[in-house]
Design a protein around this motif. Structure first.
Motif, PDB file in Angstrom:
ATOM      1  N   TYR A 146      41.166  37.487  38.678  1.00 51.96           N
ATOM      2  CA  TYR A 146      40.879  38.858  38.269  1.00 51.96           C
ATOM      3  C   TYR A 146      42.149  39.700  38.234  1.00 51.96           C
ATOM      4  CZ  TYR A 146      35.911  37.901  38.738  1.00 51.96           C
ATOM      5  OH  TYR A 146      34.660  37.387  38.586  1.00 51.96           O
ATOM      6  N   GLY A 147      43.006  39.508  39.214  1.00 56.20           N
ATOM      7  CA  GLY A 147      44.287  40.225  39.215  1.00 56.20           C
ATOM      8  C   GLY A 147      45.158  39.831  38.038  1.00 56.20           C
ATOM      9  N   LEU A 148      45.191  38.541  37.735  1.00 58.22           N
ATOM     10  CA  LEU A 148      45.965  38.065  36.588  1.00 58.22           C
ATOM     11  C   LEU A 148      45.402  38.619  35.280  1.00 58.22           C
ATOM     12  CD1 LEU A 148      48.292  36.240  35.674  1.00 58.22           C
ATOM     13  CD2 LEU A 148      46.628  34.381  35.524  1.00 58.22           C
ATOM     14  N   ALA A 149      44.077  38.664  35.174  1.00 55.88           N
ATOM     15  CA  ALA A 149      43.456  39.221  33.972  1.00 55.88           C
ATOM     16  C   ALA A 149      43.758  40.711  33.835  1.00 55.88           C
ATOM     17  CB  ALA A 149      41.944  38.995  34.009  1.00 55.88           C
ATOM     18  N   ALA A 150      43.767  41.443  34.942  1.00 56.48           N
ATOM     19  CA  ALA A 150      44.068  42.877  34.896  1.00 56.48           C
ATOM     20  C   ALA A 150      45.513  43.112  34.470  1.00 56.48           C
ATOM     21  CB  ALA A 150      43.805  43.520  36.256  1.00 56.48           C
ATOM     22  N   ILE A 151      46.438  42.337  35.033  1.00 52.75           N
ATOM     23  CA  ILE A 151      47.850  42.478  34.652  1.00 52.75           C
ATOM     24  C   ILE A 151      48.048  42.121  33.191  1.00 52.75           C
ATOM     25  CG2 ILE A 151      50.156  41.507  35.051  1.00 52.75           C
ATOM     26  CD1 ILE A 151      49.347  41.359  38.041  1.00 52.75           C
ATOM     27  N   THR A 152      47.382  41.077  32.733  1.00 53.32           N
ATOM     28  CA  THR A 152      47.471  40.693  31.318  1.00 53.32           C
ATOM     29  C   THR A 152      46.892  41.778  30.427  1.00 53.32           C
ATOM     30  OG1 THR A 152      47.297  38.376  31.950  1.00 53.32           O
ATOM     31  CG2 THR A 152      46.856  38.901  29.654  1.00 53.32           C
ATOM     32  N   PHE A 153      45.773  42.372  30.839  1.00 56.00           N
ATOM     33  CA  PHE A 153      45.147  43.438  30.055  1.00 56.00           C
ATOM     34  C   PHE A 153      46.060  44.650  29.925  1.00 56.00           C
ATOM     35  CE2 PHE A 153      42.403  47.227  29.826  1.00 56.00           C
ATOM     36  CZ  PHE A 153      41.718  46.945  28.663  1.00 56.00           C
ATOM     37  N   ILE A 154      46.879  44.882  30.927  1.00 53.23           N
ATOM     38  CA  ILE A 154      47.797  46.019  30.885  1.00 53.23           C
ATOM     39  C   ILE A 154      49.057  45.681  30.088  1.00 53.23           C
ATOM     40  CG2 ILE A 154      49.268  47.521  32.290  1.00 53.23           C
ATOM     41  CD1 ILE A 154      47.140  47.229  34.513  1.00 53.23           C
ATOM     42  N   LEU A 155      49.648  44.525  30.364  1.00 53.51           N
ATOM     43  CA  LEU A 155      50.968  44.224  29.809  1.00 53.51           C
ATOM     44  C   LEU A 155      50.952  43.622  28.409  1.00 53.51           C
ATOM     45  CD1 LEU A 155      52.829  42.882  32.951  1.00 53.51           C
ATOM     46  CD2 LEU A 155      52.858  45.167  31.954  1.00 53.51           C
ATOM     47  N   ILE A 198      38.139  51.022  36.706  1.00 54.07           N
ATOM     48  CA  ILE A 198      37.262  49.922  37.104  1.00 54.07           C
ATOM     49  C   ILE A 198      37.377  49.678  38.607  1.00 54.07           C
ATOM     50  CG2 ILE A 198      36.935  47.416  36.909  1.00 54.07           C
ATOM     51  CD1 ILE A 198      37.587  47.711  33.927  1.00 54.07           C
ATOM     52  N   PHE A 199      38.595  49.712  39.146  1.00 54.74           N
ATOM     53  CA  PHE A 199      38.803  49.516  40.573  1.00 54.74           C
ATOM     54  C   PHE A 199      38.083  50.591  41.377  1.00 54.74           C
ATOM     55  CE2 PHE A 199      41.268  50.044  44.483  1.00 54.74           C
ATOM     56  CZ  PHE A 199      41.244  48.746  44.962  1.00 54.74           C
ATOM     57  N   ILE A 200      38.202  51.841  40.938  1.00 54.66           N
ATOM     58  CA  ILE A 200      37.526  52.943  41.631  1.00 54.66           C
ATOM     59  C   ILE A 200      36.017  52.786  41.550  1.00 54.66           C
ATOM     60  CG2 ILE A 200      37.066  55.436  41.472  1.00 54.66           C
ATOM     61  CD1 ILE A 200      40.028  55.801  40.801  1.00 54.66           C
ATOM     62  N   GLU A 201      35.499  52.349  40.419  1.00 58.69           N
ATOM     63  CA  GLU A 201      34.062  52.165  40.268  1.00 58.69           C
ATOM     64  C   GLU A 201      33.540  51.007  41.100  1.00 58.69           C
ATOM     65  OE1 GLU A 201      31.539  53.849  38.651  1.00 58.69           O
ATOM     66  OE2 GLU A 201      33.072  55.392  38.553  1.00 58.69           O
ATOM     67  N   VAL A 202      34.269  49.900  41.140  1.00 59.26           N
ATOM     68  CA  VAL A 202      33.810  48.731  41.884  1.00 59.26           C
ATOM     69  C   VAL A 202      33.805  49.013  43.383  1.00 59.26           C
ATOM     70  CG1 VAL A 202      34.459  46.375  42.557  1.00 59.26           C
ATOM     71  CG2 VAL A 202      34.380  46.997  40.157  1.00 59.26           C
ATOM     72  N   TYR A 203      34.884  49.609  43.881  1.00 58.63           N
ATOM     73  CA  TYR A 203      34.985  49.856  45.314  1.00 58.63           C
ATOM     74  C   TYR A 203      34.480  51.230  45.724  1.00 58.63           C
ATOM     75  CZ  TYR A 203      37.324  45.477  45.995  1.00 58.63           C
ATOM     76  OH  TYR A 203      37.600  44.147  46.045  1.00 58.63           O
ATOM     77  N   GLN A 204      33.939  52.001  44.781  1.00 56.72           N
ATOM     78  CA  GLN A 204      33.334  53.300  45.071  1.00 56.72           C
ATOM     79  C   GLN A 204      34.255  54.183  45.907  1.00 56.72           C
ATOM     80  OE1 GLN A 204      30.139  54.489  44.065  1.00 56.72           O
ATOM     81  NE2 GLN A 204      30.422  52.825  42.624  1.00 56.72           N
TER      82      GLN A 204
END
Length: 164
Positions: free
Chosen positions: A86-95, A138-144
């Motif tokens: 998930y972290g790799l996918a997030a970094i890829t989505f950004i970069l 997404i991070f804020i929504e998942v971890y409320q």
């Protein structure tokens, strides 16, 4: 035996602890219930004394915190294990989109007499910021994460500082 273990306090459901959600209020036992509640963000938690855990059942999947003797740690989603993928996918989505737009702006620059020569560079920066903001959202929504509670706490703190 490590020295830090001497000062730890075991989890007691009748005690008062810092709120793991807002980190501003205090959670304490709610009378006539097997639950604890925060006096600031008004979240209600169920307690597992054997495992020294708090569960926030107001969201699905619930968040779980473990008491380590000093504070709440190991926030996790019940039944969900977020791995390195998930972290790799997030970094890829950004970069990746930022890189693609930036490389196109570099290899195909606008001619110098165009009135908007700055647009490809601004577009690259906006791509990075927009994709980063999506991941943060997404991070804020998942971890409320209670952003409004943090802002209220900062406002109260600032008002107290101005009164002094």
């Amino acid at each position: 035996m490590p020295r830090t273990k001497i000062f730890t306090q075991p989890f007691d459901p009748q005690g008062v602890y810092p709120c793991p959600v807002c980190r501003v209020g205090k959670i304490s036992h709610i009378p006539l219930m097997e639950a604890m509640g925060c006096d600031f963000c008004h979240e209600i938690f169920t307690v597992n004394v054997e495992q020294q855990q708090l569960k926030m059942p107001s969201r699905q999947p619930p968040l779980i915190w473990r008491w380590n003797g000093f504070n709440w740690s190991e926030v996790q989603l019940e039944g969900v294990e977020l791995g390195w993928g998930y972290g790799l996918a997030a970094i890829t989505f950004i970069l990746l989109p930022t890189f693609l737009i930036g490389i196109v702006a570099y290899y195909f620059p606008p001619s110098s007499h165009d009135p908007i020569t700055w647009l490809p560079y601004i577009w690259t920066i906006l791509t990075f910021l927009s994709h980063l903001s999506i991941i943060i959202w997404i991070f804020i929504e998942v971890y409320q994460i209670p952003v409004s509670a943090y802002l209220r706490a900062m406002n109260r703190w600032r008002n107290r500082q101005m009164e002094r």
